[in-house]
Design a protein around this motif. Sequence first.
Motif, PDB file in Angstrom:
ATOM      1  N   GLU A 117      34.173  44.018  37.937  1.00 43.49           N
ATOM      2  CA  GLU A 117      34.338  45.242  38.738  1.00 43.49           C
ATOM      3  C   GLU A 117      33.904  46.480  37.956  1.00 43.49           C
ATOM      4  O   GLU A 117      33.384  47.436  38.518  1.00 43.49           O
ATOM      5  CB  GLU A 117      35.794  45.402  39.172  1.00 43.49           C
ATOM      6  CG  GLU A 117      36.287  44.295  40.080  1.00 43.49           C
ATOM      7  CD  GLU A 117      35.463  44.191  41.341  1.00 43.49           C
ATOM      8  OE1 GLU A 117      35.613  45.034  42.227  1.00 43.49           O
ATOM      9  OE2 GLU A 117      34.647  43.252  41.432  1.00 43.49           O
ATOM     10  N   HIS A 124      35.078  53.086  38.299  1.00 47.17           N
ATOM     11  CA  HIS A 124      36.205  52.597  39.106  1.00 47.17           C
ATOM     12  C   HIS A 124      37.510  52.552  38.308  1.00 47.17           C
ATOM     13  O   HIS A 124      38.531  53.084  38.743  1.00 47.17           O
ATOM     14  CB  HIS A 124      35.867  51.210  39.654  1.00 47.17           C
ATOM     15  CG  HIS A 124      36.997  50.512  40.340  1.00 47.17           C
ATOM     16  ND1 HIS A 124      37.558  50.994  41.510  1.00 47.17           N
ATOM     17  CD2 HIS A 124      37.692  49.387  40.034  1.00 47.17           C
ATOM     18  CE1 HIS A 124      38.544  50.182  41.878  1.00 47.17           C
ATOM     19  NE2 HIS A 124      38.649  49.199  41.005  1.00 47.17           N
ATOM     20  N   LYS A 149      45.476  39.462  43.005  1.00 47.04           N
ATOM     21  CA  LYS A 149      44.249  39.564  43.802  1.00 47.04           C
ATOM     22  C   LYS A 149      43.251  40.479  43.078  1.00 47.04           C
ATOM     23  O   LYS A 149      42.062  40.219  43.042  1.00 47.04           O
ATOM     24  CB  LYS A 149      44.618  40.140  45.176  1.00 47.04           C
ATOM     25  CG  LYS A 149      43.547  40.892  45.900  1.00 47.04           C
ATOM     26  CD  LYS A 149      42.805  39.983  46.805  1.00 47.04           C
ATOM     27  CE  LYS A 149      41.801  40.667  47.699  1.00 47.04           C
ATOM     28  NZ  LYS A 149      41.506  42.045  47.442  1.00 47.04           N
ATOM     29  N   ASP A 150      43.765  41.582  42.507  1.00 48.92           N
ATOM     30  CA  ASP A 150      42.935  42.500  41.715  1.00 48.92           C
ATOM     31  C   ASP A 150      43.234  42.215  40.240  1.00 48.92           C
ATOM     32  O   ASP A 150      43.858  43.017  39.550  1.00 48.92           O
ATOM     33  CB  ASP A 150      43.270  43.939  42.093  1.00 48.92           C
ATOM     34  CG  ASP A 150      43.052  44.196  43.570  1.00 48.92           C
ATOM     35  OD1 ASP A 150      41.906  44.410  43.963  1.00 48.92           O
ATOM     36  OD2 ASP A 150      44.025  44.136  44.343  1.00 48.92           O
ATOM     37  N   TYR A 151      42.788  41.042  39.813  1.00 50.57           N
ATOM     38  CA  TYR A 151      43.218  40.526  38.507  1.00 50.57           C
ATOM     39  C   TYR A 151      42.763  41.427  37.357  1.00 50.57           C
ATOM     40  O   TYR A 151      43.517  41.703  36.422  1.00 50.57           O
ATOM     41  CB  TYR A 151      42.661  39.106  38.316  1.00 50.57           C
ATOM     42  CG  TYR A 151      43.263  38.402  37.134  1.00 50.57           C
ATOM     43  CD1 TYR A 151      44.351  37.560  37.271  1.00 50.57           C
ATOM     44  CD2 TYR A 151      42.752  38.606  35.845  1.00 50.57           C
ATOM     45  CE1 TYR A 151      44.919  36.931  36.177  1.00 50.57           C
ATOM     46  CE2 TYR A 151      43.315  37.990  34.750  1.00 50.57           C
ATOM     47  CZ  TYR A 151      44.394  37.153  34.926  1.00 50.57           C
ATOM     48  OH  TYR A 151      44.958  36.553  33.836  1.00 50.57           O
ATOM     49  N   GLN A 152      41.528  41.888  37.442  1.00 49.54           N
ATOM     50  CA  GLN A 152      41.007  42.739  36.354  1.00 49.54           C
ATOM     51  C   GLN A 152      41.779  44.063  36.317  1.00 49.54           C
ATOM     52  O   GLN A 152      42.090  44.582  35.238  1.00 49.54           O
ATOM     53  CB  GLN A 152      39.514  42.992  36.561  1.00 49.54           C
ATOM     54  CG  GLN A 152      38.842  43.667  35.383  1.00 49.54           C
ATOM     55  CD  GLN A 152      37.346  43.790  35.564  1.00 49.54           C
ATOM     56  OE1 GLN A 152      36.820  43.554  36.670  1.00 49.54           O
ATOM     57  NE2 GLN A 152      36.642  44.170  34.510  1.00 49.54           N
ATOM     58  N   GLN A 153      42.109  44.581  37.493  1.00 44.64           N
ATOM     59  CA  GLN A 153      42.913  45.813  37.561  1.00 44.64           C
ATOM     60  C   GLN A 153      44.263  45.601  36.871  1.00 44.64           C
ATOM     61  O   GLN A 153      44.728  46.463  36.115  1.00 44.64           O
ATOM     62  CB  GLN A 153      43.112  46.192  39.026  1.00 44.64           C
ATOM     63  CG  GLN A 153      44.159  47.257  39.261  1.00 44.64           C
ATOM     64  CD  GLN A 153      44.214  47.675  40.715  1.00 44.64           C
ATOM     65  OE1 GLN A 153      43.370  48.415  41.175  1.00 44.64           O
ATOM     66  NE2 GLN A 153      45.191  47.188  41.462  1.00 44.64           N
ATOM     67  N   SER A 185      43.614  41.371  52.474  1.00 40.13           N
ATOM     68  CA  SER A 185      43.035  42.613  51.971  1.00 40.13           C
ATOM     69  C   SER A 185      42.962  43.615  53.107  1.00 40.13           C
ATOM     70  O   SER A 185      42.718  43.232  54.267  1.00 40.13           O
ATOM     71  CB  SER A 185      41.622  42.340  51.443  1.00 40.13           C
ATOM     72  OG  SER A 185      40.921  43.566  51.297  1.00 40.13           O
ATOM     73  N   ILE A 273      36.781  40.587  47.129  1.00 41.99           N
ATOM     74  CA  ILE A 273      36.921  39.941  45.824  1.00 41.99           C
ATOM     75  C   ILE A 273      38.044  38.909  45.884  1.00 41.99           C
ATOM     76  O   ILE A 273      38.940  38.988  46.731  1.00 41.99           O
ATOM     77  CB  ILE A 273      37.189  40.946  44.673  1.00 41.99           C
ATOM     78  CG1 ILE A 273      38.486  41.726  44.898  1.00 41.99           C
ATOM     79  CG2 ILE A 273      36.017  41.878  44.477  1.00 41.99           C
ATOM     80  CD1 ILE A 273      38.915  42.534  43.664  1.00 41.99           C
ATOM     81  N   ASP A 274      37.941  37.941  44.985  1.00 43.12           N
ATOM     82  CA  ASP A 274      38.955  36.883  44.928  1.00 43.12           C
ATOM     83  C   ASP A 274      38.868  36.257  43.539  1.00 43.12           C
ATOM     84  O   ASP A 274      37.937  36.555  42.766  1.00 43.12           O
ATOM     85  CB  ASP A 274      38.679  35.839  46.027  1.00 43.12           C
ATOM     86  CG  ASP A 274      39.917  35.014  46.379  1.00 43.12           C
ATOM     87  OD1 ASP A 274      40.904  35.048  45.622  1.00 43.12           O
ATOM     88  OD2 ASP A 274      39.877  34.328  47.423  1.00 43.12           O
TER      89      ASP A 274
END
Length: 279
Positions: A117, A124, A149-153, A185, A273-274
């Motif tokens: 991302e 972002h 769900k927003d793992y990197q976040q 989402s 995203i997933d």
Amino acid sequence: MTVTETISETSAFAREARQNGRTIGFVPTMGALHEGHLTLVRRARKENDLVVVSIFVNPIQFNNPDDLKKYPRTLEKDLEMLKGAGCDLAFCPSVEEMYPDNHRKSYDFGDLARVMEGEFRPGHFDGVATVVQRLFEITHPHRAYFGEKDYQQLQIIRALVRNEHIDTEIVPCPISREDDGLARSSRNERLTPAMRKAAPYIHMVLEEARSLAANHTAPQIVNFVKAKFSDHPHLKLEYFTIAGGNTLQAVEGRISPGDYGFIAVFAGEIRLIDNIRLI
Ligand code: AMP
């Protein structure tokens, strides 16, 4: 349930709660709430005396102006859902209230923010970290809940809390899915019927990737996933990466426990995203 629009009312509520020895669980959202958000709110309800939820479509985390303009906004319905889930305070500030100076801080999250991302949505994570840090200052929560769900976040927020010495516990929550496997989402609302029908394919391919993980290398699985999307009529792959769940750096050879597959796909103009834990 109390609804606030100003920082001063919200921080007064949080300050008083702390003074009375009550714990605060906080769930930051951008609204257009669905069952996935409610799993976070209910978890916060179980683990804290008070639950605070923010609803704020954060303009500085959008790299695509059209995505920001078309982001679904359903405030009345959101507030009804929050009431039903046991939220105590919903903080719904305006952009002017949050950013009188239109200010995006710049952070150094190292390699964590340079991939996936971070690579495809420039700026972002600075936008996300700016708003989350500001929301934490206002609500001063004991615990804050973020979806995998927003793992990197989630990993960026963990780094933020470490780097800035913020005394909030970050609680990760599993991905909530529709019955057909599609990750819930707010953007799903914008899918056309044909795209909505096609979208569960994303999770299906991730499950197939997982079934290959024990006896295939990362490049073999990446090629497998790319081929699965190469001539799909509705879904266009932006990236599929296999990376360590903590470092988020790409895996080059064999898959190890704790490695994940991360995917971003366009269904028309809607970006989904997933992710999945492979082993
Ligand atoms: P958003 O409103 O999209 O910014 O999401 C607010 C929070 O809800 C974030 O921590 C998301 O990761 C989380 N969330 C959104 N969708 C899901 C889902 N399907 N499962 C679990 N958490 C989710």
